[in-house]
Design a protein around this motif. Structure first.
Motif, PDB file in Angstrom:
ATOM      1  N   ARG A   1       0.827  -1.219   0.000  1.00 10.63           N
ATOM      2  CA  ARG A   1       0.000   0.000   0.000  1.00 10.63           C
ATOM      3  C   ARG A   1       0.861   1.268   0.000  1.00 10.63           C
ATOM      4  O   ARG A   1       0.387   2.339  -0.387  1.00 10.63           O
ATOM      5  N   LEU A   2       2.116   1.158   0.415  1.00  9.91           N
ATOM      6  CA  LEU A   2       3.011   2.314   0.328  1.00  9.91           C
ATOM      7  C   LEU A   2       3.183   2.777  -1.119  1.00  9.91           C
ATOM      8  O   LEU A   2       3.481   3.941  -1.380  1.00  9.91           O
ATOM      9  N   LEU A   3       2.990   1.859  -2.070  1.00 10.46           N
ATOM     10  CA  LEU A   3       3.190   2.184  -3.479  1.00 10.46           C
ATOM     11  C   LEU A   3       2.082   3.080  -4.028  1.00 10.46           C
ATOM     12  O   LEU A   3       2.200   3.593  -5.150  1.00 10.46           O
ATOM     13  N   GLU A   4       1.023   3.264  -3.256  1.00 12.74           N
ATOM     14  CA  GLU A   4      -0.007   4.220  -3.659  1.00 12.74           C
ATOM     15  C   GLU A   4       0.529   5.648  -3.587  1.00 12.74           C
ATOM     16  O   GLU A   4      -0.068   6.568  -4.146  1.00 12.74           O
ATOM     17  N   ARG A   5       1.644   5.792  -2.883  1.00  9.86           N
ATOM     18  CA  ARG A   5       2.321   7.083  -2.780  1.00  9.86           C
ATOM     19  C   ARG A   5       3.449   7.120  -3.811  1.00  9.86           C
ATOM     20  O   ARG A   5       4.314   6.233  -3.807  1.00  9.86           O
ATOM     21  N   PRO A   6       3.470   8.093  -4.724  1.00 11.32           N
ATOM     22  CA  PRO A   6       4.400   8.038  -5.855  1.00 11.32           C
ATOM     23  C   PRO A   6       5.872   8.118  -5.494  1.00 11.32           C
ATOM     24  O   PRO A   6       6.719   7.700  -6.283  1.00 11.32           O
ATOM     25  N   ASP A   7       6.205   8.589  -4.311  1.00 11.56           N
ATOM     26  CA  ASP A   7       7.625   8.759  -3.972  1.00 11.56           C
ATOM     27  C   ASP A   7       8.213   7.568  -3.231  1.00 11.56           C
ATOM     28  O   ASP A   7       9.366   7.602  -2.789  1.00 11.56           O
ATOM     29  N   THR A   8       7.446   6.488  -3.071  1.00 12.74           N
ATOM     30  CA  THR A   8       7.956   5.322  -2.352  1.00 12.74           C
ATOM     31  C   THR A   8       9.103   4.687  -3.119  1.00 12.74           C
ATOM     32  O   THR A   8       9.004   4.424  -4.314  1.00 12.74           O
ATOM     33  N   ASP A   9      10.190   4.435  -2.410  1.00 15.66           N
ATOM     34  CA  ASP A   9      11.384   3.817  -2.998  1.00 15.66           C
ATOM     35  C   ASP A   9      11.452   2.369  -2.521  1.00 15.66           C
ATOM     36  O   ASP A   9      11.748   2.102  -1.358  1.00 15.66           O
ATOM     37  N   ILE A  10      11.153   1.431  -3.414  1.00 16.55           N
ATOM     38  CA  ILE A  10      11.098   0.012  -3.055  1.00 16.55           C
ATOM     39  C   ILE A  10      12.435  -0.482  -2.523  1.00 16.55           C
ATOM     40  O   ILE A  10      12.510  -1.129  -1.477  1.00 16.55           O
ATOM     41  N   VAL A  11      13.504  -0.157  -3.248  1.00 16.28           N
ATOM     42  CA  VAL A  11      14.828  -0.641  -2.848  1.00 16.28           C
ATOM     43  C   VAL A  11      15.240  -0.052  -1.510  1.00 16.28           C
ATOM     44  O   VAL A  11      15.724  -0.767  -0.615  1.00 16.28           O
ATOM     45  N   ALA A  12      15.050   1.249  -1.331  1.00 18.28           N
ATOM     46  CA  ALA A  12      15.453   1.903  -0.080  1.00 18.28           C
ATOM     47  C   ALA A  12      14.642   1.380   1.105  1.00 18.28           C
ATOM     48  O   ALA A  12      15.182   1.184   2.204  1.00 18.28           O
ATOM     49  N   THR A  13      13.352   1.140   0.899  1.00 13.15           N
ATOM     50  CA  THR A  13      12.521   0.606   1.985  1.00 13.15           C
ATOM     51  C   THR A  13      12.993  -0.783   2.380  1.00 13.15           C
ATOM     52  O   THR A  13      13.137  -1.093   3.573  1.00 13.15           O
ATOM     53  N   ASP A  14      13.255  -1.631   1.389  1.00 12.35           N
ATOM     54  CA  ASP A  14      13.757  -2.973   1.686  1.00 12.35           C
ATOM     55  C   ASP A  14      15.085  -2.921   2.433  1.00 12.35           C
ATOM     56  O   ASP A  14      15.289  -3.632   3.422  1.00 12.35           O
ATOM     57  N   GLU A  15      15.984  -2.066   1.979  1.00 12.14           N
ATOM     58  CA  GLU A  15      17.300  -1.984   2.609  1.00 12.14           C
ATOM     59  C   GLU A  15      17.202  -1.452   4.039  1.00 12.14           C
ATOM     60  O   GLU A  15      17.936  -1.899   4.927  1.00 12.14           O
TER      61      GLU A  15
ATOM     62  N   PHE B   1      16.045  -7.650   9.601  1.00  8.53           N
ATOM     63  CA  PHE B   1      15.254  -8.660   8.910  1.00  8.53           C
ATOM     64  C   PHE B   1      16.114  -9.253   7.784  1.00  8.53           C
ATOM     65  O   PHE B   1      16.921  -8.545   7.177  1.00  8.53           O
ATOM     66  N   PRO B   2      15.944 -10.539   7.475  1.00  4.27           N
ATOM     67  CA  PRO B   2      16.772 -11.135   6.420  1.00  4.27           C
ATOM     68  C   PRO B   2      16.526 -10.533   5.044  1.00  4.27           C
ATOM     69  O   PRO B   2      17.412 -10.547   4.195  1.00  4.27           O
ATOM     70  N   MET B   3      15.352 -10.013   4.801  1.00  6.93           N
ATOM     71  CA  MET B   3      15.054  -9.305   3.559  1.00  6.93           C
ATOM     72  C   MET B   3      13.895  -8.357   3.802  1.00  6.93           C
ATOM     73  O   MET B   3      13.111  -8.545   4.728  1.00  6.93           O
ATOM     74  N   GLY B   4      13.820  -7.319   2.963  1.00  4.09           N
ATOM     75  CA  GLY B   4      12.734  -6.367   3.090  1.00  4.09           C
ATOM     76  C   GLY B   4      11.433  -6.924   2.554  1.00  4.09           C
ATOM     77  O   GLY B   4      11.399  -7.994   1.930  1.00  4.09           O
ATOM     78  N   PRO B   5      10.318  -6.222   2.756  1.00  3.05           N
ATOM     79  CA  PRO B   5       9.005  -6.775   2.405  1.00  3.05           C
ATOM     80  C   PRO B   5       8.823  -7.027   0.911  1.00  3.05           C
ATOM     81  O   PRO B   5       8.197  -8.029   0.525  1.00  3.05           O
ATOM     82  N   PHE B   6       9.347  -6.161   0.049  1.00  6.48           N
ATOM     83  CA  PHE B   6       9.139  -6.343  -1.384  1.00  6.48           C
ATOM     84  C   PHE B   6       9.962  -7.514  -1.912  1.00  6.48           C
ATOM     85  O   PHE B   6       9.489  -8.297  -2.736  1.00  6.48           O
TER      86      PHE B   6
END
Length: 583
Positions: free
Chosen positions: A490-504, A512-517
């Motif tokens: 649901r964070l992706l509903e916001r256009p500035d969400t950075d998938i890689v940065a959030t996971d890292e 955590f062993p890996m981020g959510p995405f």
């Protein structure tokens, strides 16, 4: 390190300040710890002595004047703008002009605090996802007015006490904090419900998801009062009920159980802050030899993994597939898996040979009629499972225990279909079964205790850790994991969400062993949709709803790692797409 940082200060010896003080003391710094609470000072003194860190280089005081000569002071008081501003201002008036001030605020605007301090050029932030520990990750944060000298002094101190620097960014850090606290908040509510024990929750999430600590211990480390305040602020800002603090947080805090700092929260802690010995998670059973033969239905990755561990534990194992060719192919794949285990030194060649001799291929359910335990591991389709359990009920001897490996479907439905509901349990293994240590053993309202006990005994023989739970959708792990994954999408509903940065940030900040995405890609987007739909059928709240973005990706053929199309499309090589996954 510059001469001016030979003396370091920490003001506020709570969840963050105390472990930071311990780190600085352990790495040979001259350090001063200040807190207005005498009980806190006594607690810190006892712990420093227990750890062998209380020597003349460490000074504890309730008088901020003790910080007057420090080259750098870390402020770690309550997360309140007025309180932090006042403390920073008092430090500015007390300390020499060259002293660097550092605030550990998690949510408050650093620029406001820097301005309030009176020395904005020498006031920086230190962003921590969890309380600091040796080898942990922190982010030094500058404002537009921060001087290079102040940043250099802070960097030198961090390096000197063994903390790794990261550059998460404000938005990914805020997103990671929101995701992880909502996840832990749900765990707190589940513990308070009484349906699952606190040790079982933490054990399940730690072993099932590879987390460094379970969500309840994480709350203890953060501090139940701090976590509650942060959740309340998020709830007020967003209106999202996922952040409404679970009442148990306030209830425990009111009893003085504020977490690790108080030696008591969801768990108990010793003087050094280590977890007191936990209860055995919901009934690990003693090893017994009541089971000599096992049947496994299915030929996919999960069925093969279960058959491998059963045979490796010395039990004759009949693997039943849809036809003989599939059954023999499954046994060949198990042989390859055991060969890899030999190469890695996990299994001896002799043990591999013994396990292969105990594996029997079959294509007829009647082949498992005399087995002591039969484990169904076919497609996650309730109609298919019910048909199989009806056959098993007809073919198997009366004493045979029947188990389903479903991760989200009702065990009770399989039990009823068998015609012998007391003999049916859930045994939710995690993939890959030869590696993952956790098994959720699920009992229905009518499961015989003897059947549940036998399932636990088998898991003990396999070297697995058992957590027990009732027949509720998602059991423990999926019930807590998938709302967290849905929140991330649901964070992706916001256009500035950075998938890689959030996971890292989730990975480095929280361990955590890996981020959510990345985890969604690994599990499979189609599998995630199916589990969320099942959870939503049961609980019918937004937490468990499959996000529209996920539904559309799956409809468009994006399945994640297995077909190289997911949230991290570019990262999946052909080898990674064909390798086994954790799911």
């Amino acid at each position: 390190m510059t001469q001016s940082t030979s003396s370091l200060g920490v003001i506020g010896l709570g969840n963050v300040g105390e472990p930071l003080l311990q780190l600085l003391a352990a790495t040979g710094h001259q350090v001063v710890g200040v807190d207005s609470d005498r009980e806190a000072l006594d607690r810190v003194d006892r712990r420093l002595r227990s750890l062998g860190l209380k020597d003349p280089s460490v000074t504890l005081s309730d008088d901020p004047a003790a910080l007057a000569t420090a080259g750098l002071v870390v402020e770690a008081v309550d997360e309140d703008l007025a309180v932090k501003s006042a403390v920073l201002r008092s430090l500015h008036e007390l300390c020499p002009p060259e002293t660097v001030l550092v605030t550990t605020t998690a949510l408050l605007p650093l620029s406001h605090l820097a301005a309030a301090s009176g020395r904005p050029h020498a006031t920086l932030g230190l962003r921590l996802a969890v309380p600091p520990a040796a080898g942990g990750t922190v982010e030094p944060v500058r404002t537009a007015l921060s001087s290079d000298r102040g940043a250099d002094v802070l960097d030198a101190v961090l390096e000197g006490c063994g903390l790794r620097r990261a550059a998460f960014g404000a938005a990914p850090a805020a997103d990671a904090t929101a995701l992880v606290l909502a996840f832990a908040n749900r765990a707190a509510a589940l513990a308070a419900s009484g349906e699952v024990g606190r040790d079982s929750i933490d054990t399940a999430m730690r072993l099932g998801c590879g987390l460094p600590v379970g969500p309840l211990e994480l709350l203890d480390r953060i501090g139940l009062d701090t976590a509650r305040a942060t959740l309340a602020a998020l709830h007020e800002t967003t209106g999202d009920d996922a952040f409404a603090p679970a009442p148990v947080l306030a209830e425990l805090a009111a009893r003085g159980r504020t977490g690790r700092k108080a030696r008591a929260g969801f768990h108990d802690y010793d003087e050094c802050g280590d977890r007191a010995p936990a209860e055995r998670p919901d009934g690990d059973a003693p090893v017994a030899d009541r089971v000599t033969s096992v049947g496994v239905l299915g030929s996919g990755a999960m069925a093969r993994g279960i058959a491998e561990v059963m045979a490796s534990a010395g039990m004759r194992t009949v693997l039943v597939a849809r036809d003989r060719r599939k059954a023999e192919a499954a046994l060949a794949a198990i042989g390859d898996s055991l060969t890899r285990a030999v190469r890695r030194g996990r299994v001896t060649p002799e043990a591999r040979g013994a396990a292969l001799e105990l594996l029997v291929p079959a294509s007829d359910v009647a082949a498992v009629a005399e087995c002591d335990l039969v484990v169904e591991a076919v497609v996650e389709d309730l109609a298919v499972k019910r048909r199989l359990f009806a056959e098993l009920g007809r073919h198997c001897k009366p004493s045979t225990v029947l188990a389903t490996t479903t991760s989200s479907l009702p065990v009770t439905a399989c039990a009823v279909a068998s015609g012998r509901p007391g003999q049916v349990v859930g045994m939710h293994f995690f993939n890959p079964a030869p590696v993952m240590r956790l098994v959720e053993v699920v009992s229905t309202e009518v499961s015989d205790e003897a059947a549940v006990s036998l399932a636990r005994e088998v898991c003990s023989r396999l070297g697995k850790t058992v957590v027990g739970c009732g027949d509720r959708a998602g059991f423990i792990v999926n019930y807590l994991l998938f709302p967290y994954l849905a929140d991330a999408i649901r964070l992706l509903e916001r256009p500035d969400t950075d998938i890689v940065a959030t996971d890292e940030t989730v990975q480095q900040g929280y361990g955590f062993p890996m981020g959510p995405f990345l985890l969604l890609d690994t599990i499979g987007l189609d599998v995630s949709v199916a589990i969320l739909r099942r959870l939503h059928e049961e609980f019918a709240t937004r937490d468990f709803a499959s996000p529209v973005i996920l539904e559309r990706l799956v409809a468009d053929g994006a399945l994640g790692r297995k077909n190289g199309r997911g949230f991290h499309t570019a990262r999946w090589s052909r080898a990674e797409r064909t390798a086994g996954v954790l799911g």
